[in-house]
Scaffold this active site. Sequence first.
Site, PDB file in Angstrom:
ATOM      1  N   LYS A  30       0.785  -1.233   0.000  1.00  0.00           N
ATOM      2  CA  LYS A  30       0.000   0.000   0.000  1.00  0.00           C
ATOM      3  C   LYS A  30       0.823   1.293   0.000  1.00  0.00           C
ATOM      4  CE  LYS A  30      -4.391  -1.019  -0.195  1.00  0.00           C
ATOM      5  NZ  LYS A  30      -5.598  -0.281  -0.501  1.00  0.00           N
ATOM      6  N   ASP A  64      -8.829   0.124   6.538  1.00  0.00           N
ATOM      7  CA  ASP A  64      -8.977  -1.069   7.372  1.00  0.00           C
ATOM      8  C   ASP A  64      -7.601  -1.512   7.842  1.00  0.00           C
ATOM      9  OD1 ASP A  64      -8.398  -1.919   4.750  1.00  0.00           O
ATOM     10  OD2 ASP A  64     -10.516  -2.369   4.427  1.00  0.00           O
TER      11      ASP A  64
HETATM   12  C1  LIG Z   1      -3.294  -6.706   1.880  1.00  0.00           C
HETATM   13  C2  LIG Z   1      -4.290  -6.134   0.936  1.00  0.00           C
HETATM   14  N1  LIG Z   1      -4.504  -6.760  -0.213  1.00  0.00           N
HETATM   15  C3  LIG Z   1      -5.383  -6.273  -1.112  1.00  0.00           C
HETATM   16  C4  LIG Z   1      -6.109  -5.134  -0.857  1.00  0.00           C
HETATM   17  C5  LIG Z   1      -7.124  -4.672  -1.852  1.00  0.00           C
HETATM   18  O1  LIG Z   1      -6.832  -3.439  -2.432  1.00  0.00           O
HETATM   19  P1  LIG Z   1      -8.004  -2.559  -3.022  1.00  0.00           P
HETATM   20  O2  LIG Z   1      -8.814  -2.048  -1.874  1.00  0.00           O
HETATM   21  O3  LIG Z   1      -7.321  -1.498  -3.797  1.00  0.00           O
HETATM   22  O4  LIG Z   1      -8.831  -3.468  -3.874  1.00  0.00           O
HETATM   23  C6  LIG Z   1      -5.905  -4.445   0.347  1.00  0.00           C
HETATM   24  C7  LIG Z   1      -6.640  -3.218   0.660  1.00  0.00           C
HETATM   25  O5  LIG Z   1      -6.546  -2.658   1.713  1.00  0.00           O
HETATM   26  C8  LIG Z   1      -4.977  -4.955   1.258  1.00  0.00           C
HETATM   27  O6  LIG Z   1      -4.733  -4.346   2.430  1.00  0.00           O
END
Ligand SMILES: Cc1ncc(COP(=O)(O)O)c(C=O)c1O
Length: 394
Positions: free
Chosen positions: A76, A123
């Site tokens: 992120k 989150d």
């Molecule tokens: C570890 C992880 N994988 C995937 C995602 C999914 O990303 P997006 O919300 O851009 O679909 C998130 C989102 O917070 C995440 O924290």
Amino acid sequence: MLPALPFRLTLNRFRGRAGRPVLDPAGFAEAKAAITAWPGYAPTPLHDLPGLAAGLGVAALRWKDEGGRFGLGSFKALGGAYAVARHLRQTLAAEGVDATDADLAAGHFADRTRSVTVACATDGNHGRAVAWGAQRFHCRAVVFVHATVSAGRAEAIARFGAEVRRAGATYDDAVRLCAETAAREGWTVISDTSWPGYEEIPRAVMQGYRLMAAEAFAQWRGDPPTHVFIQAGVGGAAAAVAAQAAATFGERGPRVIVVEPMAFDGIARSLAAGRAVPSPPGPDTLMAGLACAEPSPLALEELLLRAEAALGVPEEAVAPAMRLLARGVRGDPPVVAGESAVAGLIGLALARANRGAAMALGLGPGSRVLLFGTEGATDPDLYARLVACPEAVA
Ligand SMILES: Cc1ncc(COP(=O)(O)O)c(C=O)c1O
């Protein structure tokens, strides 16, 4: 490999016929140039997992391991922190000051940037990225977390100097409360999701995420991947991966399959309807980063155009998938993958073992699959409990 559990496959009948590209090449070039110049930048590893590939019945399986990204535990930072730096550069540019990210990080303009407040809902991982970016580039951050975000995740955000506020029962509530508060206070929202009239920042966030996919495709050796499974919350990461796959491989690129918790299947519903449709209120998910009911409309444009399908995966498979990776199959290196990182693997395993789904997705013994391990153990206590004894958290 994983228990045969129920899952839901939704093919995207709009692929190539609806949606539109929203991530232009220039925006990605800007993000790549900025992020790769940050101190501490290094591509994350791409692990080859031949044992797991053989166990699942595919020719190759590679795991892009984001656990070590900038010491934050997830991909992120590529989005949230980049968007913070970009916003500060633009703020200074409006005052006639031409600054680089290096100038910002060195604190050359801290007297001006300290009066800027960035805000976001999260989150966990996006908030950590924004807080880290704000600390690194010298501005203030306020991060809104909903009721079920763990104390460990909230503390990890606060450790980067952000003010953490509890707001609402769900991620989607926190997004709204953050936007309302920011509008009132004159703060800038650095959101990973878009809404009508608010697109520039989430677009920049997704352009940053593309670097994860660009690295993986550059690291890939041999015949190119035939399939990519990528987990989705609001869909930004998946849209970025789909856009980068198209930019790299063109029409002959891998099939991109978006994977969500069954309880939060807004992308599947939206791909079925051809427009943004939220998932209805229901049970929570262990996959905290994917607990988003409302897809990002901007991400959805890219996904309608390019995604092959969406897969809804069950909660019961999360801990077994984490353990499979933690132990390593038949000599594979052990991989630390958090709850939200294993959705793609679960989707692959369940679809490959189901004749109808495998046929619909063209999955077979010749498939070469890329998975994105989007987080490591971002909540170490939960990780330890799930990997050692999943029943403890059931
Ligand atoms: C570890 C992880 N994988 C995937 C995602 C999914 O990303 P997006 O919300 O851009 O679909 C998130 C989102 O917070 C995440 O924290």
